[in-house]
Design a protein around this motif. Structure first.
Motif, PDB file in Angstrom:
ATOM      1  N   LEU A   6       0.901  -1.185  -0.019  1.00  0.00           N
ATOM      2  CA  LEU A   6       0.032   0.114  -0.006  1.00  0.00           C
ATOM      3  C   LEU A   6       1.052   1.167  -0.048  1.00  0.00           C
ATOM      4  N   LEU A  33      -1.641  -0.993  -4.262  1.00  0.00           N
ATOM      5  CA  LEU A  33      -2.864  -0.242  -3.947  1.00  0.00           C
ATOM      6  C   LEU A  33      -2.342   0.998  -3.442  1.00  0.00           C
ATOM      7  N   PHE A  54      -8.186  -2.889   3.554  1.00  0.00           N
ATOM      8  CA  PHE A  54      -7.378  -3.647   2.778  1.00  0.00           C
ATOM      9  C   PHE A  54      -7.023  -4.982   3.487  1.00  0.00           C
ATOM     10  N   ILE A  57      -2.117  -6.946   3.685  1.00  0.00           N
ATOM     11  CA  ILE A  57      -0.981  -6.031   3.197  1.00  0.00           C
ATOM     12  C   ILE A  57       0.205  -6.377   3.920  1.00  0.00           C
ATOM     13  N   VAL A  60       3.343  -1.211   3.935  1.00  0.00           N
ATOM     14  CA  VAL A  60       2.915   0.062   3.839  1.00  0.00           C
ATOM     15  C   VAL A  60       3.955   1.022   3.606  1.00  0.00           C
TER      16      VAL A  60
END
Length: 120
Positions: A6, A33, A54, A57, A60
């Motif tokens: 992400l 994403l 979401f 994941i 991040v």
């Protein structure tokens, strides 16, 4: 497909590092994403403006300065990522502490460099 990433602080502007990161993640076949201030698309990735729940994941990668990260603290923790990458200029000791408390790994690194050196 490789693990999901992400991009938090995604930009539609082609000269922004978050934009480059999306392009590079896609070219390296990472499921990508993105959340940003403006909705749109970068390299086939939809940039959302709302915080979505979401799942699965892995990473991040942050492209927000520390002040702008504050509203996302709970969201980041709720995603239960394997790791969080703090790109240059996003270093945030306050968030480091929160991540440690939730046993979430983090690193201060450049996503673009990690990708180009096959260390991502």
């Amino acid at each position: 497909m490789k693990k999901k990433t992400l991009v938090l602080g995604a930009s539609l502007k082609p000269n922004r590092y978050s934009h480059y990161a999306i392009q590079r993640l896609v070219s390296h076949k990472f499921e990508t994403l993105a959340i940003g201030l403006r909705s749109g698309e970068v390299s086939g990735v939809t940039v959302d403006t709302t915080l979505k729940g979401f799942e699965d994941i892995d990473t991040v990668t942050i492209y927000l300065n520390p002040k702008n990260q504050v509203p996302y603290y709970d969201y980041i923790v709720s995603l239960k990522p394997e790791r969080v990458i703090f790109n240059p200029g996003t270093e945030n000791p306050e968030l480091y502490k929160i991540l440690r408390e939730h046993h979430i790994e983090f690193e201060t690194a450049c996503t673009l460099v990690l990708l180009s050196t096959n260390q991502y």
